[in-house]
Design an enzyme around this catalytic site. Structure first.
Site, PDB file in Angstrom:
ATOM      1  N   ASP A   1      -0.757   2.947  -9.533  1.00 39.08           N
ATOM      2  CA  ASP A   1      -2.012   2.384  -9.018  1.00 39.08           C
ATOM      3  C   ASP A   1      -3.246   3.071  -9.563  1.00 39.08           C
ATOM      4  O   ASP A   1      -3.046   4.168  -9.812  1.00 39.08           O
ATOM      5  CB  ASP A   1      -1.905   2.220  -7.358  1.00 39.08           C
ATOM      6  CG  ASP A   1      -2.946   1.290  -6.999  1.00 39.08           C
ATOM      7  OD1 ASP A   1      -4.285   1.261  -7.015  1.00 39.08           O
ATOM      8  OD2 ASP A   1      -2.456   0.171  -6.291  1.00 39.08           O
TER       9      ASP A   1
ATOM     10  N   LYS B   1      -5.965   6.080  -3.250  1.00 35.01           N
ATOM     11  CA  LYS B   1      -4.828   5.580  -2.574  1.00 35.01           C
ATOM     12  C   LYS B   1      -3.766   6.310  -3.128  1.00 35.01           C
ATOM     13  O   LYS B   1      -2.709   6.659  -2.242  1.00 35.01           O
ATOM     14  CB  LYS B   1      -4.957   4.222  -2.972  1.00 35.01           C
ATOM     15  CG  LYS B   1      -3.817   3.186  -2.252  1.00 35.01           C
ATOM     16  CD  LYS B   1      -3.656   1.798  -2.882  1.00 35.01           C
ATOM     17  CE  LYS B   1      -2.676   1.014  -1.849  1.00 35.01           C
ATOM     18  NZ  LYS B   1      -2.874  -0.430  -2.413  1.00 35.01           N
TER      19      LYS B   1
ATOM     20  N   PHE C   1       9.675 -13.620  -1.888  1.00 40.01           N
ATOM     21  CA  PHE C   1       9.550 -14.429  -0.669  1.00 40.01           C
ATOM     22  C   PHE C   1       9.578 -13.530   0.771  1.00 40.01           C
ATOM     23  O   PHE C   1      10.442 -13.563   1.385  1.00 40.01           O
ATOM     24  CB  PHE C   1      10.948 -15.301  -0.581  1.00 40.01           C
ATOM     25  CG  PHE C   1      10.772 -16.185  -1.871  1.00 40.01           C
ATOM     26  CD1 PHE C   1      10.177 -17.337  -2.004  1.00 40.01           C
ATOM     27  CD2 PHE C   1      11.743 -15.728  -3.014  1.00 40.01           C
ATOM     28  CE1 PHE C   1      10.470 -18.183  -2.950  1.00 40.01           C
ATOM     29  CE2 PHE C   1      11.628 -16.477  -4.184  1.00 40.01           C
ATOM     30  CZ  PHE C   1      11.204 -18.017  -4.221  1.00 40.01           C
ATOM     31  N   LEU C   2       8.505 -12.702   0.537  1.00 40.94           N
ATOM     32  CA  LEU C   2       8.243 -11.679   1.718  1.00 40.94           C
ATOM     33  C   LEU C   2       7.381 -12.352   2.825  1.00 40.94           C
ATOM     34  O   LEU C   2       6.258 -12.558   2.230  1.00 40.94           O
ATOM     35  CB  LEU C   2       8.020 -10.488   1.132  1.00 40.94           C
ATOM     36  CG  LEU C   2       8.901  -9.649   0.085  1.00 40.94           C
ATOM     37  CD1 LEU C   2       7.926  -8.333  -0.639  1.00 40.94           C
ATOM     38  CD2 LEU C   2      10.113  -9.505   0.555  1.00 40.94           C
TER      39      LEU C   2
ATOM     40  N   ASN D   1       6.118 -22.368  -0.961  1.00 38.99           N
ATOM     41  CA  ASN D   1       5.197 -21.766  -0.364  1.00 38.99           C
ATOM     42  C   ASN D   1       4.225 -23.247   0.093  1.00 38.99           C
ATOM     43  O   ASN D   1       3.609 -23.355   1.149  1.00 38.99           O
ATOM     44  CB  ASN D   1       4.051 -20.890  -0.764  1.00 38.99           C
ATOM     45  CG  ASN D   1       4.559 -19.581  -0.421  1.00 38.99           C
ATOM     46  OD1 ASN D   1       5.508 -19.163   0.295  1.00 38.99           O
ATOM     47  ND2 ASN D   1       3.949 -18.390  -0.959  1.00 38.99           N
TER      48      ASN D   1
ATOM     49  N   CYS E   1      -0.957 -15.638   0.576  1.00 41.27           N
ATOM     50  CA  CYS E   1      -0.165 -16.510  -0.188  1.00 41.27           C
ATOM     51  C   CYS E   1      -0.322 -18.033  -0.030  1.00 41.27           C
ATOM     52  O   CYS E   1      -0.586 -18.726  -0.902  1.00 41.27           O
ATOM     53  CB  CYS E   1       1.351 -16.227   0.398  1.00 41.27           C
ATOM     54  SG  CYS E   1       2.017 -14.483   0.123  1.00 41.27           S
TER      55      CYS E   1
ATOM     56  N   LYS F   1      -1.844 -13.532  11.065  1.00 41.91           N
ATOM     57  CA  LYS F   1      -0.812 -13.561  11.711  1.00 41.91           C
ATOM     58  C   LYS F   1      -0.432 -12.230  12.434  1.00 41.91           C
ATOM     59  O   LYS F   1      -1.097 -11.368  12.131  1.00 41.91           O
ATOM     60  CB  LYS F   1       0.326 -14.003  10.791  1.00 41.91           C
ATOM     61  CG  LYS F   1       0.617 -13.110   9.832  1.00 41.91           C
ATOM     62  CD  LYS F   1       1.791 -13.513   8.886  1.00 41.91           C
ATOM     63  CE  LYS F   1       3.273 -13.624   9.587  1.00 41.91           C
ATOM     64  NZ  LYS F   1       4.265 -13.671   8.557  1.00 41.91           N
TER      65      LYS F   1
ATOM     66  N   ARG G   1      -7.054 -11.852   5.297  1.00 38.36           N
ATOM     67  CA  ARG G   1      -7.400 -12.796   4.156  1.00 38.36           C
ATOM     68  C   ARG G   1      -7.308 -14.255   4.797  1.00 38.36           C
ATOM     69  O   ARG G   1      -6.238 -14.581   5.429  1.00 38.36           O
ATOM     70  CB  ARG G   1      -6.576 -12.709   2.825  1.00 38.36           C
ATOM     71  CG  ARG G   1      -6.991 -11.309   2.026  1.00 38.36           C
ATOM     72  CD  ARG G   1      -6.025 -10.857   0.808  1.00 38.36           C
ATOM     73  NE  ARG G   1      -4.861 -10.391   1.381  1.00 38.36           N
ATOM     74  CZ  ARG G   1      -3.947  -9.911   0.982  1.00 38.36           C
ATOM     75  NH1 ARG G   1      -3.919  -9.784  -0.595  1.00 38.36           N
ATOM     76  NH2 ARG G   1      -2.664  -9.302   1.106  1.00 38.36           N
TER      77      ARG G   1
END
Length: 448
Positions: free
Chosen positions: A30, A35, A160-161, A219, A271, A332, A339
């Site tokens: 990164d 970080k 697909f997380l 998605n 997503c 959620k 976001r």
């Protein structure tokens, strides 16, 4: 296996940590020095259930490493995952600048065979662009016939997380999708994922473009399913039906299924919003008008603030001087991701109308404070947020909000009023407890 993961956001960090858990030697890269320093010291920079346990274990075992030096990570790696941001541009298309810049950098440093894996969600044709970018850079270093010119393959391996379940989804995937036309890359990818599919779930191999489209299509379909149910909920309110009963009746049909049928105040996150937008944009570029996606985006934007007119109507269209408690800020539960969170859109509308908002979220308050500052007040717990408030607004279905102390809620609120954007409570219970209660796709309990 030696693996490099470029990018340590949700996808990159989960990918790197879970691959290390399978026994691979992983170096995560990164550009953010602070970080990387925190991760080296064992600090997980995101909230994701169970990630901290695997993170700490694999650092101690010496299988998980962090660096800001791309070359350091790439030199020993057989596989290089690109888990980089692809934010939407002003026109809705995915911004590939981060992905293509790293591809260019890789072309300037690889010395032996590598598999470069697009893990980021990217438009159809991105693997070709990465392939060409790498090749163009290698052309400046080596003659096409130079025996020392390193070979490489570019693979599409979409993630697909689900945030909040990302570790479980990676360790026990429903399926793994791999797009490659190379037998050599296919063998390595098959070996890589064997530890994760021992129960028999498939590794599905296909061409690169089909793999890229699979992610967007999945998605977009789920976003469409959510949006359809929100439209059904809006009809239910107008005809006197109960969306919960309709949902159960629909979900019992195995062709439809029970998941993603819960109505609410719209989808958000990293997503669904950008992937639906990107698929619509790339379809237009292919001279096809994907009309259903335009409707999904329009409806979802309206749905995010569906509670606001009800709140205004209840208080006589004026919110000046009103204090509203808000439970939930994340888009959620089980994540700190804000976001495109509906809560932020509701906050904006409520504060513009003159209301004071006091919010509580188990994980997302620091992120909200970093984005909107002191536009609202932040409570230390869910009940503190209720003190002397005129009503409670529920925006996120965290588990701790599902069975609250309703006596405490009534005692702390000026009036027993709840606007529930996630349908957490039963109508019978709200009527029995004496609340004014409005939710999504169900009749309002007025107790009048």
């Amino acid at each position: 296996m030696n693996i490099a993961v470029v990018g340590t956001g949700y996808v990159g960090l989960v990918t790197g940590t879970c691959l290390a858990e399978s026994g691979a030697n992983v170096i995560c890269v990164d550009i953010d020095e602070d970080k990387v320093a925190k991760m080296k010291s064992g600090i997980v920079p995101i909230y994701e259930p169970h990630l901290d346990v695997l993170f700490e274990r694999n650092i101690k075992a010496g299988r998980l490493h962090f660096t800001t030096d791309l070359k350091e990570a790439v030199e020993p790696a057989e596989l290089i995952f690109l888990a980089l941001p692809t934010p939407p541009g002003e026109d809705g298309s995915a911004d590939l600048s981060y992905v293509l810049q790293v591809a260019k950098d890789l072309g300037g440093m690889i010395e032996d065979y590598k598999v470069v894996i697009d893990k980021s969600t990217v438009p159809v044709g991105t693997a070709d662009k990465v392939q060409q970018t790498l090749a163009n850079k290698l052309d400046k270093r080596f003659d096409r016939n130079d025996q020392n010119r390193p070979e490489f393959d570019v693979v599409s391996n979409p993630e697909f997380l689900r945030e909040g379940f990302a570790v479980d989804d990676f360790m026990k995937p429903d399926r793994v999708v791999v797009g490659t036309s190379s037998d050599r890359a296919r063998k390595l990818m098959d070996e890589l994922y064997k530890p994760f599919v021992r129960q028999g779930n498939p590794v599905i191999f296909m061409d690169e473009k089909s793999a890229e489209l699979t992610k967007y299509a999945a998605n977009a379909f789920l976003a469409t399913k959510i949006t359809f149910m929100n439209e059904v909920a809006n009809v239910c309110e107008r005809v006197g039906a109960d969306v919960d009963k309709v949902r159960i009746g629909m979900g019992s049909d195995e062709r439809i299924g029970k998941r993603f049928l819960f109505p609410g105040i719209g989808y958000g996150g990293s997503c669904f919003p950008k992937d639906v937008q990107a698929l619509a944009k790339s379809s237009k570029e292919a001279d096809y008008d994907f009309r259903i996606l335009d409707a999904v985006m329009d409806i979802n934007q309206t749905q995010k603030t569906a509670l606001v007119p009800r709140i205004k109507k209840y208080f006589g269209d004026s919110l000046k001087g009103k204090k509203l408690a808000m439970w939930g800020l994340a888009f959620k539960p089980d994540t700190d991701d804000i976001r495109e969170a509906p809560s932020l859109y509701i906050i904006d509308e409520l504060t513009k109308a003159g209301a004071e908002v006091v919010a509580y979220d188990p994980e997302a308050m620091d992120n909200v404070r970093g984005q909107i500052g002191d536009k609202i007040h932040y409570a230390n717990d869910q009940y503190e947020a209720l003190n002397d408030a005129d009503a409670l607004v529920v925006c996120t279905e965290w588990q701790i909000f599902r069975s609250p102390d309703f006596t405490a809620i009534k005692n702390k609120l000026k009036e027993p009023v709840i606007f529930d954007g996630r349908n957490l409570y039963s109508l019978d219970s709200m009527e029995e407890k004496g609340f004014y209660y409005t939710s999504i796709g169900r009749q309002t309990v007025t107790n009048k």
